[in-house]
Design an enzyme around this catalytic site. Sequence first.
Site, PDB file in Angstrom:
ATOM      1  CB  SER B  87      60.180  50.687  23.877  1.00 18.08           C
ATOM      2  OG  SER B  87      58.853  50.415  23.561  1.00 18.08           O
ATOM      3  CG  MET B  88      63.792  50.110  17.970  1.00 14.79           C
ATOM      4  SD  MET B  88      65.203  50.963  17.266  1.00 14.79           S
ATOM      5  CE  MET B  88      64.390  52.118  16.192  1.00 14.79           C
ATOM      6  CB  CYS B  89      60.965  45.871  20.998  1.00 13.73           C
ATOM      7  SG  CYS B  89      61.202  44.132  21.371  1.00 13.73           S
ATOM      8  CG  LEU B  90      62.577  46.185  14.695  1.00 18.53           C
ATOM      9  CD1 LEU B  90      61.901  46.541  13.387  1.00 18.53           C
ATOM     10  CD2 LEU B  90      62.816  47.441  15.497  1.00 18.53           C
ATOM     11  CG  LEU B  93      66.948  45.566  19.560  1.00 15.19           C
ATOM     12  CD1 LEU B  93      66.422  46.979  19.397  1.00 15.19           C
ATOM     13  CD2 LEU B  93      68.053  45.535  20.608  1.00 15.19           C
TER      14      LEU B  93
END
Lengths: 514, 154
Positions: B87-90, B93
Site C-alpha cells: 500500500s501507498m498512503c501519503l 491519499l
Amino acid sequence: MSRQVVLPSNSYSYLPSSLHEHSLASLSYRTPQQQQLTLRSPELPASINFATSQTHHPSPNNSGMGYVQSEEELAELEKLSNEYRPVATGPLVGERQPSNNITAEYANADPVYRAKTAALPQKYSHYRTCRGDGHCGWRAIAFGYFENLARVGDALKFQEEETRLRSMGNILNAVGFDEELYEDFAGDTYDLLRKIAATIGTSDDGTVLFSSFNDEPLSLSIITYLKLLTSAWMQTRPDEYQPFLLGDDIREYCSRNIEPAVCEIDHVGVSVLADVLLKPAGFALEILYLDRSPGTEVTPHCMDPLDVNGIPFQNPPTIRLLYRPGHYDLLYKLEEVLAIPSHSLGTSVYLAHDAEDYTPISRYEDVLSVIPGMSLAASASNPMGWNYGALPLDYNSTPISAAPIATDPSYQSVHMPNPVHDFPSHHLAMEQPVNVVSSTIPIDRPGPFRPSAWELKTDFSNLNQAIPFQTSIFRNSHYNTAHFLNPDFQPEEWSPDSEYVTTNNKQRSKSSSQ
Amino acid sequence: MANRKRIVKELSDVTRSPPPGTRVQLLDESDVHIWEVLMDGPPESVYVGGHFKIKVTLPTDYPFKPPLLSFTTKIYHPNVSNDDKGSMCLGMLRSDEWKPANRISAAIEMARNLLIAPNADDAVEVSIADQFKNDRAEFEKIAKDWTKRYAGKA
C-alpha cells in the site's frame, strides 16, 4: 477490553462528569468509553491519540511499562495515532431538545460551567446536537441556513438563494475548481433547496431537512460544496482575509484548513462562511462560547448581516451555535421553537380561550412566563368587547392623576396583595363596570404571564394611571391629589363635557363641587 | 449508489486521457469501485523497464474518503509497504488530507511522481528510506534488481 483508556482529566475537563445519568444516554451513548470518545474535543493532543491507539493495537512485545520502543514501532504507532479517529456516534443532526439537558449534563462540573449552563436555558430554550465527527461546525451552520430559510417560509427566497449560489460558479471556476467535480456537490445543495421549498405550506415540520442532513453522503456533499465556496470566496478576496492568516499563503491555507474532506471549520472559516453564505441571505450568525472563561453566561460573538448602506438588519433570522472548545451544536430561542406561522393569529385567540387545548404551552409549562404572544393573544380576544384604548380618553379632560398612588409603595403593600377582594370599591365596582376596570390594577407578578384572559395586561397599568379613583373612601383620602394634604395637591375642576360621557358623572360632579 | 456517477465520469476521463505511461481499466467490469492501473516504470527512474500493477480501491463513501492505492506488483520503494498489500498512503491519499474535489487521476500521477522521486521523509519502509538517503547506490541496485525480477513482463 481489559485496559480501559484513561484520559488525563484536564484534557476534557469542560465535560461534565455525570454524562451518563442524563439526557445523553438517549442519544445512544452507551458505554463510558464511547462517551469519552464521542464527546471530547475532536482535536486531541497527539499523546492521547497515541495512548488510545496503543490500547487498540497492543504491540506484541509490550511486556512492561519500562521497555523502549524501537524506531519502527514508534513509526508504526505514530502512523496509527495519525490515522486514529474517535468513534463518533449519535445522529449527524439530533432532534431539538430542551436546553436544560445541558444544565443537567454539567450539574457536577466546574462552577463556571454550572453557572453558565444554568443561565443558558433562560435565553436559549432548546438545542440540537451535531455529531462530533469533525464536520460538526460546517454541518451546524449548513443546517441552520436551511432551517432559517424554511422558517422564513418564502418560496421566492429559496429561488433567490439558488440563483445566488449558482452565480458563484464563477468564483469556483476562477480559483481552479473543476466544474465537473463540484457540480455534484452543488447539485445536491440546489436539490435540497428545492425540496424544502416544496414543503412550504404543507404539514412538513422539518422532516425533509432533518432526514436529508442525517443522510451522510448528502450531508457531506453539501458540506463539501460549502467548503469549496468558502475557499473560493476567500481566495478571490485576499485583501480581506490575508490579514487573518498570520502570514500563511491564502491558497495554501485553504488547501490545508478548508478543503480537506475531514477538516473542522476554524474561526477564519466560520467568518468567511458567514460572509459568503449567511450575510447575503440576510441571516445573522451568533456563536455562544461555553468555556471556562470567567463569567456567568455564555459569551456571545455575533456576525450580523448589513444592508447595502452598511446598516445592520433589524432582528434578522439568526443561526445560533453553542461552541464548546472543539465542538459546535445548534441553539434556539423559545420564539424560534414555537415559530408562529403567519396564519396563527386566529389560532392563538382560540388557544387563549381554551387553554387545555394549547398543547405547546403545556409541554413547556416551566417556561410559560417567556412565551411571547400570550399577552397578544389575550388582548386580541378582549372577552367583553371593551375598547380599553378608549377609556383614558374619557378621562382626559379630568386633571386628577392617580400616578402617585401607583408608585407609592406603602399603598401597594397594604392594598395590592389581593386587590380584587380587598379593594374598597368592590361594591361600587359591581354597579359600575368602568370601575371594575380601574380596580383590576395589574398584580405585581414577575413576567407577562396572566392566569386568566380576563385579567388585564401588565402594560395596561400605563392606561390605568390616568384613571382616577373615585370611591367614597379614596375620595376623602389624602392619597387623592384633590386632598389638600396630598403633596401633589391640585384642586379638581368641574368639566361639563364629562357629564355626558361617563356613567359616574354624578359622583364626579359631586366630588368636584366639594 | 450516489457516487457512481462521479466515478464513472472520472473513469471515462482517465481512460480517454490517462496520465503518461499508464493505462486504466476496471478489474471487474461490474464493479466501478476497483480499478487496475498499469504503470510503466518512468524512464527517468530506477524502475525503468518495469510494468507495475496498481489496484485502486474506491471506498463506498468516495469522494469523501480517499482512494486506496496498492501495488500488486512487488516494488522496492520507501513509500510502498513491503508486504502483500503494497500500500501507498501519503500526501493527498491520507484521509486527513484528501479533498473531495481531488481526482483519482491526480492520485495516480502522484504515485508515478513518487517512482521518479521517492519521498524518504514520509516513508512507510523506514529501512529502505535510510538506505535511499545514505547508500543510494545500494538502493538503486536492489530496486533495479526487483524491477527485473518482479516487474519484468508486461
